[in-house]
Design a protein around this motif. Sequence first.
Motif, PDB file in Angstrom:
ATOM      1  N   SER A  99      24.988 125.031  96.586  1.00 25.27           N
ATOM      2  CA  SER A  99      24.331 126.317  96.424  1.00 25.27           C
ATOM      3  C   SER A  99      24.769 126.930  95.102  1.00 25.27           C
ATOM      4  CB  SER A  99      24.656 127.251  97.589  1.00 25.27           C
ATOM      5  OG  SER A  99      26.049 127.453  97.689  1.00 25.27           O
ATOM      6  N   GLY A 100      23.848 127.681  94.497  1.00 24.15           N
ATOM      7  CA  GLY A 100      24.176 128.329  93.237  1.00 24.15           C
ATOM      8  C   GLY A 100      24.021 127.447  92.019  1.00 24.15           C
ATOM      9  N   GLU A 101      23.802 126.167  92.225  1.00 26.12           N
ATOM     10  CA  GLU A 101      23.534 125.208  91.155  1.00 26.12           C
ATOM     11  C   GLU A 101      22.459 124.263  91.665  1.00 26.12           C
ATOM     12  OE1 GLU A 101      27.866 124.825  88.944  1.00 26.12           O
ATOM     13  OE2 GLU A 101      27.386 123.414  90.545  1.00 26.12           O
ATOM     14  N   THR A 102      21.831 123.560  90.738  1.00 28.68           N
ATOM     15  CA  THR A 102      20.771 122.629  91.105  1.00 28.68           C
ATOM     16  C   THR A 102      21.202 121.214  90.752  1.00 28.68           C
ATOM     17  OG1 THR A 102      19.112 124.339  90.670  1.00 28.68           O
ATOM     18  CG2 THR A 102      18.335 122.062  90.804  1.00 28.68           C
ATOM     19  N   ILE A 103      21.083 120.301  91.705  1.00 28.06           N
ATOM     20  CA  ILE A 103      21.611 118.962  91.482  1.00 28.06           C
ATOM     21  C   ILE A 103      20.807 118.173  90.452  1.00 28.06           C
ATOM     22  CG2 ILE A 103      22.672 118.864  93.777  1.00 28.06           C
ATOM     23  CD1 ILE A 103      20.398 117.040  94.685  1.00 28.06           C
ATOM     24  N   THR A 104      19.637 118.660  90.077  1.00 33.66           N
ATOM     25  CA  THR A 104      18.840 117.981  89.061  1.00 33.66           C
ATOM     26  C   THR A 104      19.042 118.577  87.663  1.00 33.66           C
ATOM     27  OG1 THR A 104      16.945 119.389  89.601  1.00 33.66           O
ATOM     28  CG2 THR A 104      17.072 117.238  90.695  1.00 33.66           C
ATOM     29  N   THR A 105      19.981 119.508  87.548  1.00 35.74           N
ATOM     30  CA  THR A 105      20.267 120.084  86.229  1.00 35.74           C
ATOM     31  C   THR A 105      20.698 118.980  85.279  1.00 35.74           C
ATOM     32  OG1 THR A 105      20.933 122.197  87.182  1.00 35.74           O
ATOM     33  CG2 THR A 105      21.719 121.713  84.961  1.00 35.74           C
ATOM     34  N   PRO A 106      20.070 118.859  84.111  1.00 34.50           N
ATOM     35  CA  PRO A 106      20.443 117.798  83.175  1.00 34.50           C
ATOM     36  C   PRO A 106      21.926 117.759  82.862  1.00 34.50           C
ATOM     37  CG  PRO A 106      18.420 118.833  82.457  1.00 34.50           C
ATOM     38  CD  PRO A 106      18.921 119.637  83.633  1.00 34.50           C
ATOM     39  N   LEU A 107      22.421 116.522  82.867  1.00 29.01           N
ATOM     40  CA  LEU A 107      23.805 116.178  82.536  1.00 29.01           C
ATOM     41  C   LEU A 107      24.808 116.566  83.633  1.00 29.01           C
ATOM     42  CD1 LEU A 107      23.924 116.962  78.712  1.00 29.01           C
ATOM     43  CD2 LEU A 107      23.258 114.857  79.890  1.00 29.01           C
ATOM     44  N   TYR A 108      24.304 116.944  84.801  1.00 32.75           N
ATOM     45  CA  TYR A 108      25.193 117.175  85.936  1.00 32.75           C
ATOM     46  C   TYR A 108      25.320 115.883  86.747  1.00 32.75           C
ATOM     47  CZ  TYR A 108      25.801 122.265  85.565  1.00 32.75           C
ATOM     48  OH  TYR A 108      26.154 123.527  85.164  1.00 32.75           O
ATOM     49  N   TYR A 109      26.545 115.600  87.156  1.00 30.42           N
ATOM     50  CA  TYR A 109      26.846 114.439  87.977  1.00 30.42           C
ATOM     51  C   TYR A 109      27.554 114.929  89.230  1.00 30.42           C
ATOM     52  CZ  TYR A 109      25.734 111.744  83.824  1.00 30.42           C
ATOM     53  OH  TYR A 109      25.087 111.220  82.740  1.00 30.42           O
TER      54      TYR A 109
END
Length: 117
Positions: A25-35
């Motif tokens: 929550s509070g972040e998106t797992i498809t945000t570029p460069l997120y692992y």
Amino acid sequence: QGQLQESGPGSVKPSQTLSLTCTVSGETITTPLYYWSWIRQPPGGGLEWIGYIAYSGSTYYSPALKNRTAISRDTSKNQFTLQLSSVTPEDTAVYYCTRGMTEFNNWGRGLLVTVSS
């Protein structure tokens, strides 16, 4: 900064498949460069990295566990999931989900999973 929370059974029998879900929550797992990684810590032991799923959906696993590991995701629910097959008592550990690939910036609280008959 977002929050991560692990969920799943706290007990699994030997030879079965352990399945855990991390809800972000509070972040998106498809945000570029997120692992998005899974890490575990057995009782009295150190942290062991299991694997990650990238923002793109690609995955990479620890060589020690890759034959038994699968990490997937549900982008509609902003969740990613760990499956570890053919578990033994040596897989008993606190399992954490976290954001990162080699450096980890945001952690769930952890979930103790016990493998026992």
